[in-house]
Design an enzyme around this catalytic site. Structure first.
Site, PDB file in Angstrom:
ATOM      1  N   PHE A 234       0.831  -1.203   0.000  1.00  0.00           N
ATOM      2  CA  PHE A 234       0.000   0.000   0.000  1.00  0.00           C
ATOM      3  C   PHE A 234       0.869   1.258   0.000  1.00  0.00           C
ATOM      4  CE2 PHE A 234      -2.732  -3.248   1.861  1.00  0.00           C
ATOM      5  CZ  PHE A 234      -3.915  -3.050   1.160  1.00  0.00           C
ATOM      6  N   CYS A 235       0.231   2.373  -0.323  1.00  0.00           N
ATOM      7  CA  CYS A 235       0.885   3.679  -0.262  1.00  0.00           C
ATOM      8  C   CYS A 235       1.501   3.854   1.125  1.00  0.00           C
ATOM      9  CB  CYS A 235      -0.132   4.790  -0.524  1.00  0.00           C
ATOM     10  SG  CYS A 235       0.438   6.443  -0.127  1.00  0.00           S
TER      11      CYS A 235
END
Lengths: 134, 79
Positions: free
Chosen positions: B16-17
């Site tokens: 994920f970011c």
């Protein structure tokens, strides 16, 4: 002169909410890795989340998103700060006042802290910086 | 799309970011000027955010395209 050429970000962590710790660490680490100077100051309840025992046991206060972050096992704020430190100009400081009140030593905190400092030192670092409070 | 000589490809799918971005930043840091670095990301946010970072840092976005269940993003180190 030279100091003003590098934009500085000062991030103050007050809360032990995992979401706030994560958001501040994320912004700070990416900023440091993108060439900004980043100084983080951890005080009050936020310090509790940085205690070794709490990080090891993933004992964090969460809301909906934080709980799912733990569930999905994504890299958390200590990982983000570590990346920022390894790949940019990021320093992490604990607040001496809160540490004294609680009887905590720097060794009780995860090994990412550069020092435990007072408010005057931090004000010096934060001078002219953009300040984010979490 | 013309042939691009990708120097290094990073598979950051599932991360994920800001995972994909961080992997890219590290790779760009160690690359030579002119090198093209490619990131594979399944994270929608990164597909929007990486081009912003590239612009901010003055590098060149070679492509940012969807490839089934993920994005392929390539960056040329410009300085």
């Amino acid at each position: 002169m030279e100091q003003q050429q590098v934009p500085t970000l000062a991030i103050i962590f007050l809360s032990k909410d995992l979401e706030k710790l994560h958001a501040g660490s994320l912004v700070g680490s990416v900023a440091a890795m993108s060439g900004m100077k980043v100084r983080m100051f951890v005080t009050m309840n936020a310090l509790e989340a940085f205690l070794k025992e709490n990080v090891e046991k993933q004992n964090f206060q969460t809301g909906t998103v934080g709980a799912e972050m733990l569930n999905k096992n994504i890299p958390l704020f200590p990982d983000l700060i570590k990346e920022g430190k390894e790949n940019g100009d990021l320093h992490l400081y604990g607040c001496s006042m809160a540490m004294d009140v609680m009887g905590w030593k720097q060794g009780d905190l995860i090994d990412l802290f550069d020092d435990v400092i007072g408010v005057s030192s931090f004000l010096g670092m934060a001078q002219g910086a953009q300040v984010i409070t979490m | 799309m013309s042939e691009v000589d990708v120097k290094k490809s990073i598979d950051a799918r599932g991360s994920f970011c800001p995972g994909p971005l961080m992997e890219l930043i590290k790779a760009v840091k160690h690359a030579q000027v002119g090198d093209v670095i490619e990131v594979l990301s399944s994270d929608t946010g990164s597909a929007k955010d990486i081009p912003e970072w590239v612009k901010k840092m003055g590098h060149e976005l070679v492509y940012c395209q969807e490839a089934g269940d993920h994005w392929k993003i390539a960056v040329r180190k410009a300085r």
